[in-house]
Write a protein that holds these residues in place. Structure first.
Motif, PDB file in Angstrom:
ATOM      1  N   UNK A  52       0.844  -1.195  -0.107  1.00 43.73           N
ATOM      2  CA  UNK A  52       0.032   0.116  -0.092  1.00 43.73           C
ATOM      3  C   UNK A  52       0.408   0.864  -0.043  1.00 43.73           C
ATOM      4  N   UNK A  53       1.747   1.790   0.962  1.00 47.59           N
ATOM      5  CA  UNK A  53       2.950   2.371   1.154  1.00 47.59           C
ATOM      6  C   UNK A  53       3.377   3.085  -0.370  1.00 47.59           C
ATOM      7  N   UNK A  54       3.179   2.330  -1.401  1.00 45.70           N
ATOM      8  CA  UNK A  54       4.459   2.876  -2.326  1.00 45.70           C
ATOM      9  C   UNK A  54       3.026   3.287  -3.105  1.00 45.70           C
ATOM     10  N   UNK A  55       1.639   3.241  -2.635  1.00 45.29           N
ATOM     11  CA  UNK A  55       1.033   4.528  -3.876  1.00 45.29           C
ATOM     12  C   UNK A  55       0.371   4.763  -2.900  1.00 45.29           C
ATOM     13  N   UNK A  56       0.343   5.551  -2.266  1.00 48.80           N
ATOM     14  CA  UNK A  56       1.131   6.965  -1.610  1.00 48.80           C
ATOM     15  C   UNK A  56       0.989   8.142  -2.213  1.00 48.80           C
ATOM     16  N   UNK A  57       0.259   9.477  -2.281  1.00 46.33           N
ATOM     17  CA  UNK A  57       0.868  10.457  -2.997  1.00 46.33           C
ATOM     18  C   UNK A  57       1.315  11.054  -2.089  1.00 46.33           C
ATOM     19  N   UNK A  58       2.248  11.530  -2.047  1.00 47.79           N
ATOM     20  CA  UNK A  58       2.661  12.704  -1.173  1.00 47.79           C
ATOM     21  C   UNK A  58       2.323  14.049  -0.694  1.00 47.79           C
ATOM     22  N   UNK A  59       1.720  14.306   0.164  1.00 50.28           N
ATOM     23  CA  UNK A  59       1.503  15.913   0.306  1.00 50.28           C
ATOM     24  C   UNK A  59       2.826  16.519   0.586  1.00 50.28           C
ATOM     25  N   UNK A  60       2.405  17.779  -0.100  1.00 49.20           N
ATOM     26  CA  UNK A  60       3.838  19.011   0.956  1.00 49.20           C
ATOM     27  C   UNK A  60       2.625  19.893   1.915  1.00 49.20           C
ATOM     28  N   UNK A  61       2.679  19.381   3.161  1.00 52.10           N
ATOM     29  CA  UNK A  61       2.421  19.848   4.144  1.00 52.10           C
ATOM     30  C   UNK A  61       3.532  19.864   5.345  1.00 52.10           C
ATOM     31  N   UNK A  62       3.814  20.816   5.437  1.00 57.30           N
ATOM     32  CA  UNK A  62       5.032  20.469   6.826  1.00 57.30           C
ATOM     33  C   UNK A  62       4.617  19.435   7.924  1.00 57.30           C
ATOM     34  N   UNK A  63       3.137  19.880   8.070  1.00 60.23           N
ATOM     35  CA  UNK A  63       2.519  19.260   9.930  1.00 60.23           C
ATOM     36  C   UNK A  63       2.439  17.929   9.776  1.00 60.23           C
ATOM     37  N   UNK A  64       2.907  17.466   8.599  1.00 62.61           N
ATOM     38  CA  UNK A  64       3.091  15.922   8.505  1.00 62.61           C
ATOM     39  C   UNK A  64       4.192  15.456   8.019  1.00 62.61           C
ATOM     40  N   UNK A  65       4.256  14.446   9.621  1.00 61.42           N
ATOM     41  CA  UNK A  65       5.493  14.321   9.889  1.00 61.42           C
ATOM     42  C   UNK A  65       5.522  12.337   9.752  1.00 61.42           C
ATOM     43  N   UNK A  66       4.607  11.725   8.927  1.00 62.01           N
ATOM     44  CA  UNK A  66       4.998  10.195   8.948  1.00 62.01           C
ATOM     45  C   UNK A  66       4.134   9.860   8.447  1.00 62.01           C
ATOM     46  N   UNK A  67       3.883   8.532   8.708  1.00 63.14           N
ATOM     47  CA  UNK A  67       2.851   7.979   8.492  1.00 63.14           C
ATOM     48  C   UNK A  67       2.960   6.404   9.137  1.00 63.14           C
ATOM     49  N   UNK A  68       1.565   6.048   8.581  1.00 65.46           N
ATOM     50  CA  UNK A  68       0.405   5.027   9.553  1.00 65.46           C
ATOM     51  C   UNK A  68       0.140   3.475   8.571  1.00 65.46           C
ATOM     52  N   UNK A  69       0.392   2.460   8.876  1.00 66.07           N
ATOM     53  CA  UNK A  69      -0.131   1.290   7.956  1.00 66.07           C
ATOM     54  C   UNK A  69       0.362   0.233   8.935  1.00 66.07           C
ATOM     55  N   UNK A  70      -1.032  -0.981   8.506  1.00 64.03           N
ATOM     56  CA  UNK A  70      -0.875  -2.089   9.205  1.00 64.03           C
ATOM     57  C   UNK A  70      -1.109  -3.167   8.930  1.00 64.03           C
ATOM     58  N   UNK A  71      -0.634  -4.093   9.127  1.00 64.57           N
ATOM     59  CA  UNK A  71       0.099  -5.405   8.841  1.00 64.57           C
ATOM     60  C   UNK A  71      -1.078  -6.614   8.923  1.00 64.57           C
ATOM     61  N   UNK A  72      -2.105  -6.786   8.048  1.00 67.47           N
ATOM     62  CA  UNK A  72      -2.616  -7.404   8.124  1.00 67.47           C
ATOM     63  C   UNK A  72      -2.226  -8.983   8.945  1.00 67.47           C
TER      64      UNK A  72
END
Ligand SMILES: [Zn+2]
Length: 120
Positions: A52-72
């Protein structure tokens, strides 16, 4: 030390449970040095076998500090794809693995090292 809103962790836990057996993925937003919000990317794709993570579009927003994803699966370690992604974006990355409870949360740095965190 990473600080994260306790209610947000509960939200992430519920979101991962609701998305199971597919992956849940979102961005983390920080306010006043506390991670307090998740932002869903309109372009993220949830699929059992996709990274999933490779499909992220990356927003340009300095308040975004990282990501969260689940592993089934019950494996909370970052995959090779996860590690490549972590290096490119953000300073904190959360993986929550099945069955998605408090003990199933793992915080990683850009380099994939375990980070300590504090609930606030
Ligand atoms: Zn992963």
């Amino acid at each position: 030390m990473i600080k994260i809103d306790e209610e947000l962790l509960d939200f992430i836990s519920h979101a991962a449970k609701n998305t199971h057996p597919n992956e849940f993925a979102a961005f983390l937003r920080e306010e006043k040095e506390i991670i307090s919000e998740v932002i869903f990317s309109p372009f993220s794709i949830f699929g059992r076998n996709s990274s999933t993570i490779s499909h992220f579009s990356l927003p340009i927003d300095v308040s975004i500090v990282g990501t969260v994803h689940s592993h089934p699966s019950a494996n909370g370690s970052p995959s090779r794809e996860d590690l490549n992604f972590f290096l490119r974006y953000g300073k904190v990355h959360i993986i929550i693995c099945y069955p998605y409870n408090r003990n199933d949360l793992f915080f990683y740095s850009r380099e994939g090292e375990n980070l300590a965190y504090e609930l606030v």
